[in-house]
Every structure is written in structure tokens, then in C-alpha cells.
Design a protein around this motif. Sequence first.
Motif, PDB file in Angstrom:
ATOM      1  N   ALA A  98       0.835  -1.203   0.000  1.00 37.79           N
ATOM      2  CA  ALA A  98       0.000   0.000   0.000  1.00 37.79           C
ATOM      3  C   ALA A  98       0.874   1.259   0.000  1.00 37.79           C
ATOM      4  O   ALA A  98       0.617   2.214  -0.748  1.00 37.79           O
ATOM      5  N   ALA A  99       1.929   1.267   0.830  1.00 37.43           N
ATOM      6  CA  ALA A  99       2.831   2.415   0.880  1.00 37.43           C
ATOM      7  C   ALA A  99       3.596   2.565  -0.433  1.00 37.43           C
ATOM      8  O   ALA A  99       3.825   3.679  -0.912  1.00 37.43           O
ATOM      9  N   SER A 100       3.972   1.435  -1.023  1.00 38.84           N
ATOM     10  CA  SER A 100       4.696   1.450  -2.288  1.00 38.84           C
ATOM     11  C   SER A 100       3.860   2.076  -3.401  1.00 38.84           C
ATOM     12  O   SER A 100       4.369   2.860  -4.212  1.00 38.84           O
ATOM     13  N   ARG A 101       2.581   1.751  -3.426  1.00 38.72           N
ATOM     14  CA  ARG A 101       1.712   2.324  -4.458  1.00 38.72           C
ATOM     15  C   ARG A 101       1.547   3.832  -4.248  1.00 38.72           C
ATOM     16  O   ARG A 101       1.560   4.609  -5.211  1.00 38.72           O
ATOM     17  N   SER A 102       1.397   4.267  -2.993  1.00 36.34           N
ATOM     18  CA  SER A 102       1.280   5.700  -2.715  1.00 36.34           C
ATOM     19  C   SER A 102       2.539   6.444  -3.135  1.00 36.34           C
ATOM     20  O   SER A 102       2.490   7.548  -3.695  1.00 36.34           O
ATOM     21  N   TYR A 103       3.684   5.832  -2.868  1.00 34.49           N
ATOM     22  CA  TYR A 103       4.970   6.397  -3.275  1.00 34.49           C
ATOM     23  C   TYR A 103       5.049   6.504  -4.797  1.00 34.49           C
ATOM     24  O   TYR A 103       5.474   7.530  -5.346  1.00 34.49           O
ATOM     25  N   GLU A 104       4.607   5.459  -5.479  1.00 37.44           N
ATOM     26  CA  GLU A 104       4.656   5.458  -6.940  1.00 37.44           C
ATOM     27  C   GLU A 104       3.706   6.504  -7.520  1.00 37.44           C
ATOM     28  O   GLU A 104       3.997   7.123  -8.551  1.00 37.44           O
ATOM     29  N   GLU A 105       2.582   6.733  -6.865  1.00 41.23           N
ATOM     30  CA  GLU A 105       1.669   7.784  -7.308  1.00 41.23           C
ATOM     31  C   GLU A 105       2.330   9.158  -7.178  1.00 41.23           C
ATOM     32  O   GLU A 105       2.154  10.027  -8.040  1.00 41.23           O
ATOM     33  N   ALA A 106       3.103   9.348  -6.107  1.00 45.05           N
ATOM     34  CA  ALA A 106       3.818  10.610  -5.935  1.00 45.05           C
ATOM     35  C   ALA A 106       4.875  10.785  -7.024  1.00 45.05           C
ATOM     36  O   ALA A 106       5.075  11.885  -7.553  1.00 45.05           O
ATOM     37  N   LEU A 107       5.575   9.691  -7.372  1.00 39.30           N
ATOM     38  CA  LEU A 107       6.552   9.754  -8.455  1.00 39.30           C
ATOM     39  C   LEU A 107       5.871  10.064  -9.789  1.00 39.30           C
ATOM     40  O   LEU A 107       6.411  10.832 -10.606  1.00 39.30           O
ATOM     41  N   ALA A 108       4.714   9.469 -10.011  1.00 35.36           N
ATOM     42  CA  ALA A 108       3.977   9.740 -11.249  1.00 35.36           C
ATOM     43  C   ALA A 108       3.549  11.201 -11.325  1.00 35.36           C
ATOM     44  O   ALA A 108       3.514  11.791 -12.416  1.00 35.36           O
ATOM     45  N   LEU A 109       3.243  11.797 -10.179  1.00 33.27           N
ATOM     46  CA  LEU A 109       2.877  13.211 -10.158  1.00 33.27           C
ATOM     47  C   LEU A 109       4.064  14.087 -10.544  1.00 33.27           C
ATOM     48  O   LEU A 109       3.918  15.077 -11.273  1.00 33.27           O
ATOM     49  N   VAL A 110       5.259  13.711 -10.076  1.00 30.26           N
ATOM     50  CA  VAL A 110       6.473  14.441 -10.473  1.00 30.26           C
ATOM     51  C   VAL A 110       6.654  14.372 -11.985  1.00 30.26           C
ATOM     52  O   VAL A 110       6.918  15.388 -12.641  1.00 30.26           O
ATOM     53  N   LYS A 111       6.514  13.175 -12.544  1.00 29.17           N
ATOM     54  CA  LYS A 111       6.678  13.009 -13.990  1.00 29.17           C
ATOM     55  C   LYS A 111       5.638  13.835 -14.752  1.00 29.17           C
ATOM     56  O   LYS A 111       5.959  14.494 -15.753  1.00 29.17           O
ATOM     57  N   ALA A 112       4.391  13.815 -14.276  1.00 36.07           N
ATOM     58  CA  ALA A 112       3.334  14.574 -14.943  1.00 36.07           C
ATOM     59  C   ALA A 112       3.610  16.073 -14.878  1.00 36.07           C
ATOM     60  O   ALA A 112       3.427  16.795 -15.868  1.00 36.07           O
ATOM     61  N   ARG A 113       4.065  16.544 -13.732  1.00 36.34           N
ATOM     62  CA  ARG A 113       4.358  17.980 -13.574  1.00 36.34           C
ATOM     63  C   ARG A 113       5.545  18.383 -14.433  1.00 36.34           C
ATOM     64  O   ARG A 113       5.546  19.460 -15.053  1.00 36.34           O
TER      65      ARG A 113
END
Length: 222
Positions: free
Chosen positions: A79-94
Motif C-alpha cells: 500500500a505504501a509502495s503504491r502511494s509512493y509510486e503515485e507521488a513519483l507519477a505526479l512528479v513526472k506529470a508535472r
Amino acid sequence: MIAVITLAHDLDMTHQDLRRRLDLASSARPNLGRPRDHYTAIDTFLAIASRHNAAMVDAIAPLVRDLPGGHDLAHEYLAASRSYEEALALVKARLYGSIYAVGRPWPGIWAEVHRELEAVCALELRLAEALLAEDDHTGDGPQDLGARLHHAELASPTRPHPWIPHQGVTGHLARVVARRVDRFWDAAEGRMVPEPVRHHDRTHQGRLTQYLLADPHLDADE
């Protein structure tokens, strides 16, 4: 004789490297003359962080899930890994101007990444402790887990993919497909992704190789 490096020590070194790269990425700024200068630091952090995260999900978390009493810890980590990956995806999107992230200010994005990284790092060490406490979790001894993680990193995606399946055979196959797609785009974009190197075996990379990969790790006395 080269000392055997345990999984826990490898993870500690990896976490230090990720924190250093995150600091470089979050402090990178474009300028008028070279408006894309900050891309390299951010994109390199994203590649290394995404690859390590996927490798942990694929190679280490399932071992913990199969331990007696390990199911809840593995579930918490995933669960924590997925939340972390979502944060990384937000960096890529930004970074690449996605309409879904262009309105998000960078300081808030980086604060979220820092928070999620620390949560994942703490849980990764707990995974290692659980495995290392189990004498016969694989029948090969704890020193083999570092090699297991290293080989998984070599075959892991280099971009965040938080919305693909993560567990079981479906998750593994999804990561295989994602890695092939990422490899295509890495080649098409000329993206330089440092090769994952086990922390006790980095001497085979000469200074020129380290320079070209933007991955310096020379000894302090050099």
C-alpha cells in the motif's frame, strides 16, 4: 576476500542514494539560457526510484508475504509502495506539463515525495529484518537476497506505473510489459539510466563510464 553484504545493508545504501538524488532533483532549477537543465536530475531520480520500487514489489515483498505472520507487513508495504509510486507519477506529470498536474506547485509535490519515500524506506528495512530473522526463508541464506533484488532491478520499469496490477502473476507480467515499453522510450528519447550496481561491486565502472551515466561514486580519497 570480498565481504558479504546483507540485504539490510544494501537497502540502507540504496536509501542514502535515493535521498541524495531526491535532494538534487528537488533543488534543480531551470534558467533562461538552459530551460531544460533541471530535467536530468529529476528524470534520473525518477528512473532509479521507479526501478528500485518495482524490484522490491516483485522480488522481496512476496517472500515476506509467505513468512508466518508476514502477510500484514507485506500488505502494508504494498500500500505504501503504491502511494509512493503515485507521488513519483505526479512528479513526472508535472515535469512534462500534464494538464492534471500543471497547477500543482513544485514545493508541495516534493514534500509529498519526501514523505512517501521515508515511509517506504522504513517499511523496506522492516521487510529485510523479517526475512533476515527467518533462517531458512529461501534455503540459500540471507546474502543471496541482495543479488535477488539486484537482478530484479535490471528487469524493472524505469518509469512509475502506479495503476498497473502489482501483485501475483498478473502484477509480474504487467511489470514485464511496462519494462519493455519503458526500454523503447528510453532508447527513443536517448535517456541515460544508470545501471543498478550492487554497492560492494562498483569498482568495475571507470571514471569515464561514471561520467557518461551521470552516476559518480568514486571513493572519497580519489
